[in-house]
Design an enzyme around this catalytic site. Structure first.
Site, PDB file in Angstrom:
ATOM      1  N   VAL A  28       3.649  13.151   1.830  1.00 53.51           N
ATOM      2  CA  VAL A  28       2.637  12.711   0.873  1.00 53.51           C
ATOM      3  C   VAL A  28       1.387  12.347   1.659  1.00 53.51           C
ATOM      4  CG1 VAL A  28       2.087  11.048  -0.946  1.00 53.51           C
ATOM      5  CG2 VAL A  28       4.444  11.845  -0.656  1.00 53.51           C
TER       6      VAL A  28
ATOM      7  N   ARG B 248       0.841  -1.194   0.000  1.00 56.78           N
ATOM      8  CA  ARG B 248       0.000   0.000   0.000  1.00 56.78           C
ATOM      9  C   ARG B 248       0.873   1.239   0.000  1.00 56.78           C
ATOM     10  NH1 ARG B 248      -2.215  -0.493   6.277  1.00 56.78           N
ATOM     11  NH2 ARG B 248      -0.206  -0.059   7.289  1.00 56.78           N
TER      12      ARG B 248
ATOM     13  N   TYR C 168      12.781   8.863  14.263  1.00 50.62           N
ATOM     14  CA  TYR C 168      12.512   8.515  12.868  1.00 50.62           C
ATOM     15  C   TYR C 168      13.519   9.209  11.951  1.00 50.62           C
ATOM     16  CZ  TYR C 168      10.023   8.395   8.368  1.00 50.62           C
ATOM     17  OH  TYR C 168       9.678   8.224   7.050  1.00 50.62           O
TER      18      TYR C 168
ATOM     19  N   ASP D  94       9.228 -10.100   6.091  1.00 49.41           N
ATOM     20  CA  ASP D  94       9.513  -9.315   7.290  1.00 49.41           C
ATOM     21  C   ASP D  94      10.944  -8.838   7.146  1.00 49.41           C
ATOM     22  OD1 ASP D  94      10.284  -8.339   9.767  1.00 49.41           O
ATOM     23  OD2 ASP D  94       9.379  -9.970  10.920  1.00 49.41           O
ATOM     24  N   VAL D  95      11.123  -7.556   6.852  1.00 48.17           N
ATOM     25  CA  VAL D  95      12.449  -7.047   6.503  1.00 48.17           C
ATOM     26  C   VAL D  95      13.437  -7.106   7.661  1.00 48.17           C
ATOM     27  CG1 VAL D  95      11.562  -5.554   4.675  1.00 48.17           C
ATOM     28  CG2 VAL D  95      11.826  -4.637   7.003  1.00 48.17           C
TER      29      VAL D  95
ATOM     30  N   ASP E 146       5.898  -7.920   1.612  1.00 49.25           N
ATOM     31  CA  ASP E 146       5.262  -7.178   2.700  1.00 49.25           C
ATOM     32  C   ASP E 146       4.812  -8.156   3.783  1.00 49.25           C
ATOM     33  OD1 ASP E 146       3.625  -5.215   4.202  1.00 49.25           O
ATOM     34  OD2 ASP E 146       3.708  -4.047   2.353  1.00 49.25           O
TER      35      ASP E 146
ATOM     36  N   ASN F 208      11.629   0.026   0.529  1.00 48.64           N
ATOM     37  CA  ASN F 208      10.653   1.055   0.885  1.00 48.64           C
ATOM     38  C   ASN F 208      10.049   0.858   2.266  1.00 48.64           C
ATOM     39  OD1 ASN F 208       8.323   3.077   0.352  1.00 48.64           O
ATOM     40  ND2 ASN F 208       7.262   1.131   0.665  1.00 48.64           N
TER      41      ASN F 208
ATOM     42  N   LYS G 145      16.251   7.552   9.247  1.00 47.06           N
ATOM     43  CA  LYS G 145      16.279   7.872   7.825  1.00 47.06           C
ATOM     44  C   LYS G 145      17.608   8.510   7.415  1.00 47.06           C
ATOM     45  CE  LYS G 145      12.361   6.191   6.497  1.00 47.06           C
ATOM     46  NZ  LYS G 145      12.322   5.091   5.500  1.00 47.06           N
TER      47      LYS G 145
END
Length: 267
Positions: free
Chosen positions: A196, A18, A161, A65-66, A39, A92, A165
């Site tokens: 976004v 999504r 966060y 599961d990253v 995902d 992502n 990043k």
């Protein structure tokens, strides 16, 4: 043939069920790539993969599961086996948990580090292993990591966060150096998306009001727009098209960079 043509290439997009990830996957498919959605959201992931398939592109879904190495190994293997290779990896998947610095919860920090830093690092590890000479795919390729404008500006309420990043940017540049020096044939870049109006983006605006930093979510969004020279929020297509660019031959001499896609907000 257009330099943006991705026909014959295969992409794996994490967090592709999504939001931005789905938009990136759809854009890669429109450019001609076969796309695997990776995902933890199985139902949504399959729906996105099915929608891409109905558009005429080859697509699939794999549970990923990253934060887990075995999950990465299985996802890369499934992509190569089902879609015939791995040429593009888009890291992502990400988690954002807002908090004032004085209220930071160590468990929240660890969660963001696990997904946003460890997840990207493991993705690059297994992407490079598969794409380099002698790997399961072995034809070189492209890795695009998704950072954030939060890595380039101090924005209140998202200190941890932002730190994760910023780490994505550093990981990207070191991996690009190593890939080039060791002859892997893999370009590694990242993008810095602006705000976004996805579920995550709108949730962030609501958090700013909840934390008392803005009087309302609408006021927070308005101030973000005011800080953006192009005078609007970003759109999913803005971010997705930047990923297609970096994945394509139009960016064939571009590696180790962070591309701002933020309307100028991070200047």
């Amino acid at each position: 043939m257009s330099v943006f043509d991705l026909n014959g290439r295969t992409a794996l997009v994490t967090g592709g069920a999504r939001g931005l990830g789905a938009g990136m996957a759809e854009a890669l498919a429109r450019a001609g790539a076969a796309v695997m959605i990776g995902d933890v959201l199985a139902e949504a992931g399959r729906e996105t993969a099915d929608a891409i398939g109905r558009s005429g592109a080859r697509s699939g879904f794999v549970a990923l599961d990253v934060t887990r190495e075995d999950s990465w190994q299985a996802a890369v293997a499934a992509t190569v086996a089902e879609l015939g290779g791995l040429d593009v990896l888009v890291n992502n998947a990400g988690v954002e948990i807002s908090s004032l610095v004085v209220d930071l919860d160590p468990d929240d920090i660890r969660r963001m580090c696990e997904v946003n830093i460890v997840g990207v690092a493991l993705g690059m590890k297994h992407g490079l292993r598969a794409m380099r000479p002698g790997g399961a795919a072995g034809a070189g390729g492209v890795i695009v990591n998704v950072s954030s404008v939060a890595a380039t500006i101090p924005f209140p309420g998202i200190a941890a966060y932002s730190a994760t990043k910023s780490a994505v940017d550093r990981l990207t540049r070191v991996a690009a150096q190593e890939s080039g020096k060791l002859g892997y044939g893999v370009r590694v870049n990242c993008v810095f998306p602006g705000l976004v109006a996805t579920e995550m983006g709108l949730g962030l605006a609501a958090d700013m009001a909840r934390l008392g930093l803005w009087p309302s979510a609408e006021a927070a969004v308005g101030d973000v727009i005011g800080l953006t020279p192009l005078g609007r929020l970003g759109e999913v297509a803005d971010m997705a098209d930047a990923v297609v660019f970096l994945a394509s031959d139009a960016a064939r001499f571009v590696t180790g960079v962070g591309l701002p896609v933020d309307g100028g907000m991070g200047m």
